[in-house]
Design a protein around this motif. Structure first.
Motif, PDB file in Angstrom:
ATOM      1  N   VAL A  60       6.927  -4.297 -16.951  1.00 31.71           N
ATOM      2  CA  VAL A  60       5.804  -4.618 -16.073  1.00 31.71           C
ATOM      3  C   VAL A  60       6.219  -4.715 -14.612  1.00 31.71           C
ATOM      4  O   VAL A  60       5.383  -4.671 -13.729  1.00 31.71           O
ATOM      5  N   THR A  61       7.494  -4.799 -14.317  1.00 31.29           N
ATOM      6  CA  THR A  61       7.933  -5.046 -12.937  1.00 31.29           C
ATOM      7  C   THR A  61       7.396  -4.018 -11.952  1.00 31.29           C
ATOM      8  O   THR A  61       6.912  -4.352 -10.890  1.00 31.29           O
ATOM      9  N   GLY A  62       7.454  -2.755 -12.264  1.00 34.11           N
ATOM     10  CA  GLY A  62       6.953  -1.726 -11.347  1.00 34.11           C
ATOM     11  C   GLY A  62       5.448  -1.782 -11.194  1.00 34.11           C
ATOM     12  O   GLY A  62       4.913  -1.557 -10.106  1.00 34.11           O
ATOM     13  N   ILE A  63       4.751  -2.090 -12.264  1.00 38.32           N
ATOM     14  CA  ILE A  63       3.283  -2.134 -12.229  1.00 38.32           C
ATOM     15  C   ILE A  63       2.800  -3.276 -11.339  1.00 38.32           C
ATOM     16  O   ILE A  63       1.862  -3.122 -10.556  1.00 38.32           O
ATOM     17  N   VAL A  64       3.458  -4.413 -11.447  1.00 38.86           N
ATOM     18  CA  VAL A  64       3.053  -5.578 -10.650  1.00 38.86           C
ATOM     19  C   VAL A  64       3.255  -5.303  -9.171  1.00 38.86           C
ATOM     20  O   VAL A  64       2.372  -5.585  -8.348  1.00 38.86           O
ATOM     21  N   GLU A  65       4.406  -4.750  -8.812  1.00 41.05           N
ATOM     22  CA  GLU A  65       4.669  -4.460  -7.400  1.00 41.05           C
ATOM     23  C   GLU A  65       3.665  -3.440  -6.849  1.00 41.05           C
ATOM     24  O   GLU A  65       3.189  -3.576  -5.723  1.00 41.05           O
ATOM     25  N   LYS A  66       3.341  -2.438  -7.651  1.00 37.79           N
ATOM     26  CA  LYS A  66       2.371  -1.434  -7.214  1.00 37.79           C
ATOM     27  C   LYS A  66       0.992  -2.057  -7.014  1.00 37.79           C
ATOM     28  O   LYS A  66       0.301  -1.759  -6.039  1.00 37.79           O
ATOM     29  N   ALA A  67       0.589  -2.953  -7.929  1.00 35.71           N
ATOM     30  CA  ALA A  67      -0.717  -3.601  -7.810  1.00 35.71           C
ATOM     31  C   ALA A  67      -0.781  -4.483  -6.569  1.00 35.71           C
ATOM     32  O   ALA A  67      -1.803  -4.518  -5.868  1.00 35.71           O
ATOM     33  N   ILE A  68       0.304  -5.161  -6.253  1.00 36.70           N
ATOM     34  CA  ILE A  68       0.338  -6.018  -5.054  1.00 36.70           C
ATOM     35  C   ILE A  68       0.221  -5.164  -3.801  1.00 36.70           C
ATOM     36  O   ILE A  68      -0.526  -5.499  -2.873  1.00 36.70           O
ATOM     37  N   ASP A  69       0.948  -4.044  -3.755  1.00 34.39           N
ATOM     38  CA  ASP A  69       0.872  -3.156  -2.593  1.00 34.39           C
ATOM     39  C   ASP A  69      -0.529  -2.569  -2.433  1.00 34.39           C
ATOM     40  O   ASP A  69      -1.053  -2.479  -1.317  1.00 34.39           O
ATOM     41  N   ASP A  70      -1.123  -2.146  -3.539  1.00 34.70           N
ATOM     42  CA  ASP A  70      -2.487  -1.598  -3.475  1.00 34.70           C
ATOM     43  C   ASP A  70      -3.467  -2.643  -2.967  1.00 34.70           C
ATOM     44  O   ASP A  70      -4.375  -2.341  -2.188  1.00 34.70           O
ATOM     45  N   ARG A  71      -3.301  -3.865  -3.403  1.00 34.09           N
ATOM     46  CA  ARG A  71      -4.209  -4.949  -2.992  1.00 34.09           C
ATOM     47  C   ARG A  71      -4.074  -5.216  -1.495  1.00 34.09           C
ATOM     48  O   ARG A  71      -5.066  -5.409  -0.799  1.00 34.09           O
ATOM     49  N   LYS A  72      -2.827  -5.219  -1.001  1.00 37.32           N
ATOM     50  CA  LYS A  72      -2.615  -5.430   0.433  1.00 37.32           C
ATOM     51  C   LYS A  72      -3.233  -4.297   1.247  1.00 37.32           C
ATOM     52  O   LYS A  72      -3.864  -4.523   2.270  1.00 37.32           O
TER      53      LYS A  72
END
Length: 140
Positions: A60-72
């Protein structure tokens, strides 16, 4: 001797043996038996083992970081719409506070109106009594 006394004597003997072992460490004593200990398992647990298991956290580590970047990125590009945050009725909170006070005032107003009506009725009865007394006196 009963069983409690026997147990206490056994305990005293064990404690005395421990004291002697601490005071005279050079004397050999019987090795302790560790029932829950296995030397083979201890060697295996001490050796470093490669982490071959695929855990949920590692996937899940890559997915979480991608979701945070998309949200920002979405937060930066989205413009703030004032109509979405403005209340539909701007004075609803003022009316809410006002209704509590108005309820009390309505009750006081009803009591005052009833009192005024009562006084007028009494006054009109008194006037009718005076008028009837004057008319009765004038007829005599």
């Amino acid at each position: 001797m009963n069983s409690l006394e026997e147990e206490s004597l056994k305990r005293k003997d064990r404690l005395q043996a421990l004291r002697n072992a601490w005071q005279h460490p050079d004397q050999p004593h019987s090795p302790e038996v560790l029932r829950n200990y296995s030397a083979v398992l201890a060697k295996e647990s001490l050796s470093p083992q490669p982490n071959t298991q695929d855990t949920l956290e590692s996937s899940v580590t890559g997915i979480v970081e991608k979701a945070i970047d998309d949200r920002k990125h979405a937060a930066e590009t989205m413009e703030l719409d004032i109509t979405s945050i403005a209340p539909r009725r701007p004075n609803w909170d003022l009316k809410r506070e006002l209704n509590k006070r108005l309820d009390e005032l309505k009750l006081q107003n009803e009591i005052a109106v009833a009192d005024i009506i009562r006084k007028r009725i009494q006054l009109s009865k008194n006037i009718q009594d005076i008028a009837s007394a004057v008319t009765a006196h004038s007829k005599d």
